[in-house]
Design an enzyme around this catalytic site. Sequence first.
Site, PDB file in Angstrom:
ATOM      1  CB  THR A 254     101.537  93.617  59.011  1.00  0.00           C
ATOM      2  OG1 THR A 254     100.484  94.582  59.031  1.00  0.00           O
ATOM      3  CG2 THR A 254     101.202  92.510  60.012  1.00  0.00           C
ATOM      4  CG  PHE A 256     102.820  88.357  58.659  1.00  0.00           C
ATOM      5  CD1 PHE A 256     101.534  87.850  58.822  1.00  0.00           C
ATOM      6  CD2 PHE A 256     102.982  89.559  57.984  1.00  0.00           C
ATOM      7  CE1 PHE A 256     100.433  88.544  58.330  1.00  0.00           C
ATOM      8  CE2 PHE A 256     101.892  90.256  57.486  1.00  0.00           C
ATOM      9  CZ  PHE A 256     100.619  89.748  57.661  1.00  0.00           C
TER      10      PHE A 256
END
Length: 371
Positions: A254, A256
Amino acid sequence: MEHGEELTNSFANKDKKSVSSGPAFHSQQHLQSNESHRSVSSSVQVGKASATHNQGRKFHKDLTSLPKPLTVADLSATPDDSSKVRISFKGTLGSYNEDAALKAYPKCKTVPCDEFEDAFKAVELWLAEKAVLPIENSSGGSIHRNYDLLLRHRLHIVGEVQLPVNFCLLALPGVRIEQLKRVLSHPQALALSDIFLSKLGVARENVDDTASAAQYVASNGLRDAAVVASIRAAQVYGLNVLAEKIQDDPDNITRFLVLARDPIISRTDKPFKTSIVFTLEEGPGILFKALAVFALRDINLTKIESRPQRKRPLRVVDDSNTGAAKYFDYLFYIDFEASMAEPRAQNALGHLQEFATFLRVLGCYPMDTTL
């Protein structure tokens, strides 16, 4: 002469005049417009590995002492004085969002918030210095809500964090996998762990975020339930790790973004990335022309995302053959590998302004090259 050669020759001369005839791009303010805006992994570890994580861990008997997430009603509070950097994030303690904040700032004070927008407002109202929010996942794709929030708020992107996802199966101490009847977690975490959970044959229940699921099981003493969450969530809420890396894709990452009230100074001594958003007029080849301003200067694009405009989603185009037609009017989000301190980046954006009806630099920031 071919049409492509004409376009290339035309673009090749732009650098000679775009800087002198257009605005200089030495800071983000020069570009701002008045318009606001994932086979179960073979490394699943059970038994000895789980015991290692569980040694010395004590169950939290009193979870009421944990800080509650901020809500909109809390955002009028006066921030406390602290030498630590305060980082706001969506979720509760032990969430993957908090993991990302701690990777970026290991000694920070994390500020949990109920919603993504609350994390933005916490920074705007000086309750936090920075915010960390997920923007895309290698399996789940882009998080469109946060693209919309980037445009709605005036925070600047000052960094990025790439976080490998390690989904773990957690349960109360003493509970075995054979006893489980249901698993709770965020819908995406459940979906990305589908193969493992299907083999367990348990019911799945959706919760707002992974850490909230861990908190719920711990505080209610649910011995028939497990959660999909992080190792840190197990540590915070006194749960045992029954299995690790249960996600379908072992290389689930992921990305960010780190946001702040003020931009950082662009540099050229290390890899930088720049994020922009823009709109274009309707016309044949207009998107090609917009992207060509980067290719002609050897600037690598790492991300292209389009979103329909919320305030004006449709554009009416008069076609003499078929009559008036309605098309979606799009915002284009682009990340490219170049610093705004480089003349080629400044020239590219100066050239882009010839086609763009709106252009805003969301941030210029160091690239995260670690995993």
